[in-house]
Write a protein that holds these residues in place. Sequence first.
Motif, PDB file in Angstrom:
ATOM      1  N   LYS A   1       0.856  -1.184   0.000  1.00  0.00           N
ATOM      2  CA  LYS A   1       0.000   0.000   0.000  1.00  0.00           C
ATOM      3  C   LYS A   1       0.895   1.238   0.000  1.00  0.00           C
ATOM      4  CE  LYS A   1      -3.672  -2.425   2.428  1.00  0.00           C
ATOM      5  NZ  LYS A   1      -3.176  -3.711   1.997  1.00  0.00           N
ATOM      6  N   LEU A   2       0.542   2.203  -0.831  1.00  0.00           N
ATOM      7  CA  LEU A   2       1.361   3.400  -0.986  1.00  0.00           C
ATOM      8  C   LEU A   2       0.649   4.637  -0.464  1.00  0.00           C
ATOM      9  CD1 LEU A   2       2.643   2.852  -4.636  1.00  0.00           C
ATOM     10  CD2 LEU A   2       3.836   2.296  -2.510  1.00  0.00           C
ATOM     11  N   LEU A   3       1.426   5.509   0.139  1.00  0.00           N
ATOM     12  CA  LEU A   3       1.001   6.844   0.529  1.00  0.00           C
ATOM     13  C   LEU A   3       1.922   7.771  -0.262  1.00  0.00           C
ATOM     14  CD1 LEU A   3       0.657   8.116   4.186  1.00  0.00           C
ATOM     15  CD2 LEU A   3       1.687   9.460   2.376  1.00  0.00           C
ATOM     16  N   VAL A   4       1.367   8.480  -1.228  1.00  0.00           N
ATOM     17  CA  VAL A   4       2.161   9.358  -2.081  1.00  0.00           C
ATOM     18  C   VAL A   4       1.989  10.787  -1.577  1.00  0.00           C
ATOM     19  CG1 VAL A   4       2.599  10.114  -4.444  1.00  0.00           C
ATOM     20  CG2 VAL A   4       1.793   7.763  -4.013  1.00  0.00           C
ATOM     21  N   PHE A   5       3.110  11.476  -1.354  1.00  0.00           N
ATOM     22  CA  PHE A   5       3.049  12.822  -0.778  1.00  0.00           C
ATOM     23  C   PHE A   5       3.784  13.836  -1.635  1.00  0.00           C
ATOM     24  CE2 PHE A   5       6.764  10.732   0.960  1.00  0.00           C
ATOM     25  CZ  PHE A   5       7.754  11.709   0.942  1.00  0.00           C
ATOM     26  N   HIS A   6       3.288  15.068  -1.593  1.00  0.00           N
ATOM     27  CA  HIS A   6       3.915  16.196  -2.280  1.00  0.00           C
ATOM     28  C   HIS A   6       4.895  16.831  -1.298  1.00  0.00           C
ATOM     29  CE1 HIS A   6       4.444  20.042  -4.286  1.00  0.00           C
ATOM     30  NE2 HIS A   6       3.939  19.463  -5.378  1.00  0.00           N
ATOM     31  N   VAL A   7       6.148  16.896  -1.677  1.00  0.00           N
ATOM     32  CA  VAL A   7       7.206  17.346  -0.768  1.00  0.00           C
ATOM     33  C   VAL A   7       7.015  18.806  -0.354  1.00  0.00           C
ATOM     34  CG1 VAL A   7       9.685  17.744  -0.507  1.00  0.00           C
ATOM     35  CG2 VAL A   7       8.874  15.664  -1.635  1.00  0.00           C
ATOM     36  N   ARG A   8       6.888  19.715  -1.310  1.00  0.00           N
ATOM     37  CA  ARG A   8       6.812  21.138  -0.974  1.00  0.00           C
ATOM     38  C   ARG A   8       5.518  21.516  -0.263  1.00  0.00           C
ATOM     39  NH1 ARG A   8       7.351  23.683  -6.257  1.00  0.00           N
ATOM     40  NH2 ARG A   8       7.235  21.571  -6.975  1.00  0.00           N
ATOM     41  N   LYS A   9       4.405  20.938  -0.707  1.00  0.00           N
ATOM     42  CA  LYS A   9       3.115  21.265  -0.096  1.00  0.00           C
ATOM     43  C   LYS A   9       2.885  20.514   1.215  1.00  0.00           C
ATOM     44  CE  LYS A   9       0.741  22.239  -4.432  1.00  0.00           C
ATOM     45  NZ  LYS A   9      -0.345  21.797  -5.344  1.00  0.00           N
ATOM     46  N   GLN A  10       3.711  19.495   1.483  1.00  0.00           N
ATOM     47  CA  GLN A  10       3.565  18.651   2.664  1.00  0.00           C
ATOM     48  C   GLN A  10       2.133  18.130   2.764  1.00  0.00           C
ATOM     49  OE1 GLN A  10       5.129  20.713   6.133  1.00  0.00           O
ATOM     50  NE2 GLN A  10       7.211  20.333   5.448  1.00  0.00           N
ATOM     51  N   GLU A  11       1.678  17.555   1.645  1.00  0.00           N
ATOM     52  CA  GLU A  11       0.319  17.023   1.569  1.00  0.00           C
ATOM     53  C   GLU A  11       0.313  15.629   0.968  1.00  0.00           C
ATOM     54  OE1 GLU A  11      -2.035  21.266   0.880  1.00  0.00           O
ATOM     55  OE2 GLU A  11      -1.805  19.871  -0.810  1.00  0.00           O
ATOM     56  N   ILE A  12      -0.665  14.844   1.378  1.00  0.00           N
ATOM     57  CA  ILE A  12      -0.864  13.524   0.792  1.00  0.00           C
ATOM     58  C   ILE A  12      -1.667  13.720  -0.486  1.00  0.00           C
ATOM     59  CG2 ILE A  12      -1.937  11.262   1.106  1.00  0.00           C
ATOM     60  CD1 ILE A  12      -1.483  11.749   4.181  1.00  0.00           C
ATOM     61  N   VAL A  13      -1.154  13.180  -1.592  1.00  0.00           N
ATOM     62  CA  VAL A  13      -1.858  13.329  -2.858  1.00  0.00           C
ATOM     63  C   VAL A  13      -2.553  12.043  -3.296  1.00  0.00           C
ATOM     64  CG1 VAL A  13      -0.411  15.229  -3.678  1.00  0.00           C
ATOM     65  CG2 VAL A  13       0.237  12.883  -4.224  1.00  0.00           C
ATOM     66  N   LEU A  14      -2.147  10.901  -2.715  1.00  0.00           N
ATOM     67  CA  LEU A  14      -2.755   9.631  -3.109  1.00  0.00           C
ATOM     68  C   LEU A  14      -2.551   8.577  -2.035  1.00  0.00           C
ATOM     69  CD1 LEU A  14      -4.020   7.863  -5.419  1.00  0.00           C
ATOM     70  CD2 LEU A  14      -1.677   7.375  -6.136  1.00  0.00           C
ATOM     71  N   TRP A  15      -3.640   7.883  -1.723  1.00  0.00           N
ATOM     72  CA  TRP A  15      -3.587   6.664  -0.908  1.00  0.00           C
ATOM     73  C   TRP A  15      -3.852   5.538  -1.896  1.00  0.00           C
ATOM     74  CZ3 TRP A  15      -2.651   6.686   4.343  1.00  0.00           C
ATOM     75  CH2 TRP A  15      -2.819   7.897   5.018  1.00  0.00           C
ATOM     76  N   LYS A  16      -2.897   4.656  -2.097  1.00  0.00           N
ATOM     77  CA  LYS A  16      -3.079   3.576  -3.068  1.00  0.00           C
ATOM     78  C   LYS A  16      -3.082   2.249  -2.326  1.00  0.00           C
ATOM     79  CE  LYS A  16      -1.886   1.996  -7.547  1.00  0.00           C
ATOM     80  NZ  LYS A  16      -1.250   2.247  -8.791  1.00  0.00           N
ATOM     81  N   ASN A  17      -4.277   1.631  -2.297  1.00  0.00           N
ATOM     82  CA  ASN A  17      -4.418   0.357  -1.605  1.00  0.00           C
ATOM     83  C   ASN A  17      -4.213  -0.779  -2.549  1.00  0.00           C
ATOM     84  OD1 ASN A  17      -4.926   1.365   1.020  1.00  0.00           O
ATOM     85  ND2 ASN A  17      -6.907   2.030   0.304  1.00  0.00           N
TER      86      ASN A  17
END
Length: 139
Positions: free
Chosen positions: A123-139
């Motif tokens: 399972k992946l948690l994809v994050f945007h480095v500069r915005k410090q936000e999660i952009v995708l939860w991939k189950n």
Amino acid sequence: MSAKDIFHNTVRSALEKDGWTITNEPLFLQPSQEVTMKVDLGAQKLLSAEKGNQKIAVEVKSFIGLSAISEFHTAVGQFLNYQVALDKLEPERILYLAIPTDIYQDFFNDSFVQEVIQRYQIKLLVFHVRKQEIVLWKN
């Protein structure tokens, strides 16, 4: 004690922005008398009274080394070991591998990498480095 990944605090901030409470930093797992492991973050989030608490464990990987495939080997090995330990100790906790958006787009879209992710149900948690936000939860 092992060093935190350079994006550790970024992922922590992204999780908190998403409404998660960090409960363990790191999350210690001791599946046997001789083996102790540390997952980067443990978090939980109250979804609703009907659903109860959702708990996750997050292993943060930056993939900034010289070889993405070498770092992928290490990340997959850690993920599999942590998953076995969590299944034994905290089966309600869902494990995620946290990776930056650029690595997800550039490396994790490779057909071989996708096959490994599917086979081992990573399972992946994809994050945007500069915005410090999660952009995708991939189950």
